[in-house]
Scaffold this motif. Sequence first.
Motif, PDB file in Angstrom:
ATOM      1  N   UNK A  59       0.832 -30.190 -16.983  1.00 13.35           N
ATOM      2  CA  UNK A  59       0.599 -32.054 -17.755  1.00 13.35           C
ATOM      3  C   UNK A  59       2.132 -32.519 -18.135  1.00 13.35           C
ATOM      4  N   UNK A  60       2.743 -32.033 -17.510  1.00 13.43           N
ATOM      5  CA  UNK A  60       3.485 -32.849 -17.076  1.00 13.43           C
ATOM      6  C   UNK A  60       4.064 -33.786 -16.064  1.00 13.43           C
ATOM      7  N   UNK A  61       4.072 -35.285 -16.489  1.00 11.31           N
ATOM      8  CA  UNK A  61       3.643 -36.371 -15.731  1.00 11.31           C
ATOM      9  C   UNK A  61       4.018 -36.924 -14.307  1.00 11.31           C
ATOM     10  N   UNK A  62       5.081 -36.033 -14.885  1.00 15.07           N
ATOM     11  CA  UNK A  62       6.710 -37.246 -13.728  1.00 15.07           C
ATOM     12  C   UNK A  62       7.558 -36.005 -13.849  1.00 15.07           C
ATOM     13  N   UNK A  63       9.049 -36.409 -12.834  1.00 11.61           N
ATOM     14  CA  UNK A  63      10.266 -36.224 -13.590  1.00 11.61           C
ATOM     15  C   UNK A  63      10.981 -36.658 -12.773  1.00 11.61           C
ATOM     16  N   UNK A  64      12.439 -36.206 -13.313  1.00 12.98           N
ATOM     17  CA  UNK A  64      13.636 -37.496 -12.685  1.00 12.98           C
ATOM     18  C   UNK A  64      14.167 -36.097 -11.942  1.00 12.98           C
ATOM     19  N   UNK A  65      14.508 -36.809 -10.730  1.00 14.00           N
ATOM     20  CA  UNK A  65      14.917 -35.418  -9.571  1.00 14.00           C
ATOM     21  C   UNK A  65      16.096 -35.860  -9.384  1.00 14.00           C
ATOM     22  N   UNK A  66      17.280 -34.530  -9.652  1.00 15.91           N
ATOM     23  CA  UNK A  66      19.122 -35.423  -9.932  1.00 15.91           C
ATOM     24  C   UNK A  66      19.389 -34.864  -8.890  1.00 15.91           C
ATOM     25  N   UNK A  67      19.948 -35.369  -8.600  1.00 12.21           N
ATOM     26  CA  UNK A  67      21.736 -35.121  -6.973  1.00 12.21           C
ATOM     27  C   UNK A  67      22.959 -34.415  -7.555  1.00 12.21           C
ATOM     28  N   UNK A  68      22.798 -33.795  -6.737  1.00 12.10           N
ATOM     29  CA  UNK A  68      25.147 -33.051  -7.220  1.00 12.10           C
ATOM     30  C   UNK A  68      25.407 -33.360  -6.622  1.00 12.10           C
ATOM     31  N   UNK A  69      25.071 -34.084  -4.725  1.00 10.93           N
ATOM     32  CA  UNK A  69      26.041 -34.201  -4.036  1.00 10.93           C
ATOM     33  C   UNK A  69      25.695 -35.015  -3.021  1.00 10.93           C
ATOM     34  N   UNK A  70      26.012 -35.779  -1.602  1.00 11.44           N
ATOM     35  CA  UNK A  70      25.464 -36.876  -0.748  1.00 11.44           C
ATOM     36  C   UNK A  70      24.355 -36.203  -0.853  1.00 11.44           C
ATOM     37  N   UNK A  71      24.095 -34.882   0.037  1.00 12.25           N
ATOM     38  CA  UNK A  71      22.868 -34.729   0.526  1.00 12.25           C
ATOM     39  C   UNK A  71      21.435 -34.208  -0.457  1.00 12.25           C
ATOM     40  N   UNK A  72      21.883 -33.797  -1.718  1.00 14.99           N
ATOM     41  CA  UNK A  72      21.110 -33.676  -1.992  1.00 14.99           C
ATOM     42  C   UNK A  72      20.241 -35.589  -3.633  1.00 14.99           C
ATOM     43  N   UNK A  73      21.780 -36.124  -3.538  1.00 15.18           N
ATOM     44  CA  UNK A  73      21.300 -37.595  -3.938  1.00 15.18           C
ATOM     45  C   UNK A  73      20.253 -38.257  -2.996  1.00 15.18           C
ATOM     46  N   UNK A  74      20.970 -38.110  -0.986  1.00  8.91           N
ATOM     47  CA  UNK A  74      19.434 -39.051  -0.448  1.00  8.91           C
ATOM     48  C   UNK A  74      18.445 -38.975  -0.745  1.00  8.91           C
ATOM     49  N   UNK A  75      18.486 -36.824  -0.682  1.00  6.20           N
ATOM     50  CA  UNK A  75      16.665 -36.719  -0.819  1.00  6.20           C
ATOM     51  C   UNK A  75      16.291 -36.802  -2.301  1.00  6.20           C
TER      52      UNK A  75
END
Length: 300
Positions: A59-75
């Motif tokens: 029942x979790x229909x969406x997420x905010x995926x959070x970057x912490x550096x250049x690589x994870x932000x691009x991902x």
Amino acid sequence: MADRAYPPLPETLKVPVYDDHTHIDPYSGPGWFGEEEASGDGHGPLDWREQLDRASVAGVKGVVQVGTDVESSRWSADHAAIDPRMLAAVAIHPNDAAVLEAEGGLDDALAVIEGLASRPRVRAIGETGLDYYRTGEDGLAAQLRSFEAHIDIARRHGLALQIHDRDAHVEVVDTLLRVGAPDRTVFHCFSGDAGLATLATSHGWYLSFAGTVTFKTAHDLRAALRVTPRDRILVETDAPWLAPAPVRGRPNAPYLVPHTLRFMAEVLETDPSMLAAQIASNTEAVYGSWTDDAPERWGR
């Protein structure tokens, strides 16, 4: 030995909700599990698709995926563009900002965040802020410079701001008031007391509560939750860390949001479905629709 297996699925929420802040990118999971633990046996990090599939069932229909550096932000930006269950937040974490400044790379990293901010499914700048717990005195000036730059990017692009605030409540608030907070500012994994909650919400800022609110010793957090106006409450996991009771100490994931939400409903003496509906509405007010890529729909 600690139990590293993912917990079972909780009872599905009757009214679906969003995870305001999570890290399901491959750069975050291994740091929790350790390199020696392989995935695929229930112990290692789940693939991001598995994460979102389990979340949908819960029942979790969406997420905010959070970057912490250049690589994870691009991902985050790349994968939010291909899955309607994900939106992205991009930033340089304050601890990383201090390291990059010492290495001479902070400005280049901030330029990457600036570029990602214009992508339609990037809806927030974060996590950014101040961390006085891990970074020494020599790195605090770099954290502040980075924080101010992120605030500027969020304001110019009409994006929300997700704040990392650890042992720096006064300094974070002072910076927001001095520089000028974006219209939609979120204290991710809120860690203050009722006084800070009252102050923050008086400025229209949102408070996102993580599994920490369920911890036995978190009396101040529960007091903060009680005084927070219902239209300023969000819920998150900060996965793969901070799994809520009753699965504390095990790997966290977006599908475990129901544990935290139901606990919050008990604290607030309200029906979980009513709270979920309110939080879902609040989350969309901050980030816009998960299914609409038209920028004008979220106020840019």
